[in-house]
Each structure stands twice: as structure tokens, then as C-alpha cells.
Design a protein around this motif. Structure first.
Motif, PDB file in Angstrom:
ATOM      1  N   PRO A  83       0.836  -1.209   0.000  1.00 21.47           N
ATOM      2  CA  PRO A  83       0.000   0.000   0.000  1.00 21.47           C
ATOM      3  C   PRO A  83       0.870   1.258   0.000  1.00 21.47           C
ATOM      4  O   PRO A  83       1.943   1.279   0.603  1.00 21.47           O
ATOM      5  N   HIS A  84       0.398   2.270  -0.690  1.00 18.84           N
ATOM      6  CA  HIS A  84       1.171   3.508  -0.805  1.00 18.84           C
ATOM      7  C   HIS A  84       0.233   4.705  -0.961  1.00 18.84           C
ATOM      8  O   HIS A  84      -0.978   4.564  -1.034  1.00 18.84           O
ATOM      9  N   ARG A  85       0.838   5.882  -1.010  1.00 15.83           N
ATOM     10  CA  ARG A  85       0.112   7.144  -1.210  1.00 15.83           C
ATOM     11  C   ARG A  85       0.842   7.941  -2.269  1.00 15.83           C
ATOM     12  O   ARG A  85       2.064   7.853  -2.388  1.00 15.83           O
ATOM     13  N   HIS A  86       0.124   8.753  -2.992  1.00 14.36           N
ATOM     14  CA  HIS A  86       0.720   9.746  -3.882  1.00 14.36           C
ATOM     15  C   HIS A  86      -0.280  10.858  -4.101  1.00 14.36           C
ATOM     16  O   HIS A  86      -1.489  10.684  -3.889  1.00 14.36           O
ATOM     17  N   LYS A  87       0.242  12.003  -4.495  1.00 15.27           N
ATOM     18  CA  LYS A  87      -0.605  13.186  -4.645  1.00 15.27           C
ATOM     19  C   LYS A  87      -1.611  13.029  -5.783  1.00 15.27           C
ATOM     20  O   LYS A  87      -2.740  13.491  -5.718  1.00 15.27           O
ATOM     21  N   GLU A  89      -4.246  11.365  -8.506  1.00 15.11           N
ATOM     22  CA  GLU A  89      -5.398  10.483  -8.376  1.00 15.11           C
ATOM     23  C   GLU A  89      -5.219   9.268  -9.284  1.00 15.11           C
ATOM     24  O   GLU A  89      -4.466   9.326 -10.262  1.00 15.11           O
ATOM     25  N   GLU A  90      -5.921   8.194  -8.950  1.00 12.83           N
ATOM     26  CA  GLU A  90      -5.725   6.945  -9.677  1.00 12.83           C
ATOM     27  C   GLU A  90      -7.054   6.192  -9.747  1.00 12.83           C
ATOM     28  O   GLU A  90      -7.836   6.237  -8.801  1.00 12.83           O
ATOM     29  N   MET A  91      -7.278   5.542 -10.870  1.00 12.33           N
ATOM     30  CA  MET A  91      -8.481   4.719 -11.031  1.00 12.33           C
ATOM     31  C   MET A  91      -8.083   3.333 -11.501  1.00 12.33           C
ATOM     32  O   MET A  91      -7.205   3.202 -12.352  1.00 12.33           O
ATOM     33  N   GLU A 123      -4.216   6.494   1.167  1.00 20.02           N
ATOM     34  CA  GLU A 123      -3.428   5.255   1.134  1.00 20.02           C
ATOM     35  C   GLU A 123      -4.255   4.172   0.448  1.00 20.02           C
ATOM     36  O   GLU A 123      -5.449   4.034   0.716  1.00 20.02           O
ATOM     37  N   HIS A 124      -3.599   3.417  -0.432  1.00 17.10           N
ATOM     38  CA  HIS A 124      -4.341   2.391  -1.163  1.00 17.10           C
ATOM     39  C   HIS A 124      -3.431   1.237  -1.546  1.00 17.10           C
ATOM     40  O   HIS A 124      -2.219   1.405  -1.706  1.00 17.10           O
ATOM     41  N   GLY A 125      -4.064   0.097  -1.687  1.00 12.80           N
ATOM     42  CA  GLY A 125      -3.358  -1.088  -2.148  1.00 12.80           C
ATOM     43  C   GLY A 125      -4.355  -2.015  -2.825  1.00 12.80           C
ATOM     44  O   GLY A 125      -5.563  -1.916  -2.598  1.00 12.80           O
TER      45      GLY A 125
HETATM   46 ZN   LIG Z   1      -1.143   4.186  -6.472  1.00 12.73          ZN
END
Ligand SMILES: [Zn+2]
Length: 145
Positions: A83-87, A89-91, A123-125
Motif C-alpha cells: 500500500p502507498h500514497r501519492h498526490k 489520483e488513480e483509477m 493510502e491504497h493497495g
Molecule cells: Zn497508487
């Protein structure tokens, strides 16, 4: 002509867009992507132990927003990265299989046709919890750091 701080703040986005276009015309930065067709079968495939990854398109919109699209096939009982974070956006657009998508500690299962949207800095994974490869597209928008 003088500008107040408020006027400057209001005009900044337009000024930046203008400077981006000027810089792009001078070859200093990447110009927005022109229209085009990206034939899936012609795209190179990258492989790791658990993942097949096919970059499809990467560039900037007319508004200088970074974006990219790639296709992935993730092996059962695996994840592409912790799992990670970044500024940016992601789909995730699921084409086949079953993914568990965890966003800020809350896990959901998504199946064919479902979309998971990750907001900025959340945060997402993802993990393939099915019995066959999970195939999905990833669309990234904005800065990815
Ligand atoms: Zn990501």
C-alpha cells in the motif's frame, strides 16, 4: 499596471498554462498529447514474478495535467506493491477477475466492470483475491509522487 496579491493568485493558473504552452513550443517540456490510436497488440509487455504490465499511453492534457494509462494482469494471491500514497489520483477499471482494493484501511472486493477511484494522498493497495489472473486498467492523473 500593478497587480494585487489577490489578482496575482487569480491570474496564476492562466499564466502557468500560458508559460507551459510557450515552453512546450520551445521544446522545454512535453506538449499535450495529440489525438492518436494505441493498438493493444503492438504495445510492449513488461513482466515481474506476479505481474504483466503493459504501458499504453503517457503524457499531458491540454491543461498540463499528467496522465497515464496502463493495463495489468496480476497473478492470484499477489499484489503489485505494498500500500502507498501519492498526490495524483488513480483509477482501477477491472476487466476480469477479483481484486481486493483497500483505501485508507477499508477493504472492498471489486469484480469485472467495477471501478475503484483513489483520491489524492489516500493510502491504497490492491490484491488479487481470485483464483485466476486479475486484469485491469490503471488511469493515473496528476503528480504521482
Ligand atoms: Zn497508487
Amino acid at each position: 499596471m500593478s497587480m494585487s496579491r489577490r489578482d496575482f493568485a487569480a491570474a496564476l493558473p492562466a499564466m502557468l498554462a500560458g508559460s507551459h504552452r510557450a515552453a512546450a513550443q520551445q521544446g522545454q517540456t512535453q506538449a499535450h498529447l495529440p489525438s492518436g490510436v494505441y493498438v493493444f497488440a503492438d504495445l510492449p509487455v513488461r513482466r515481474t514474478a506476479n505481474l504483466e504490465y503493459r504501458p499504453i499511453i503517457q503524457g499531458q492534457t491540454i491543461d498540463a495535467c499528467n496522465f497515464s494509462v496502463h493495463e495489468s494482469s496480476l497473478a492470484p494471491n499477489s499484489e503489485p506493491h505494498p500500500p502507498h500514497r501519492h498526490k495524483g489520483e488513480e483509477m482501477f477499471l477491472l476487466l476480469d477477475g477479483t481484486l481486493e482494493v483497500t483505501i485508507n484501511g477499508s477493504a472492498s472486493r471489486v469484480t469485472r466492470g467495477s471501478v475503484a477511484f483513489i483520491g489524492s494522498s489516500d493510502e491504497h493497495g490492491i490484491r488479487n483475491v481470485g483464483e485466476k489472473p486479475a486484469k485491469y486498467y490503471v488511469i493515473e492523473l496528476g503528480p504521482q509522487k
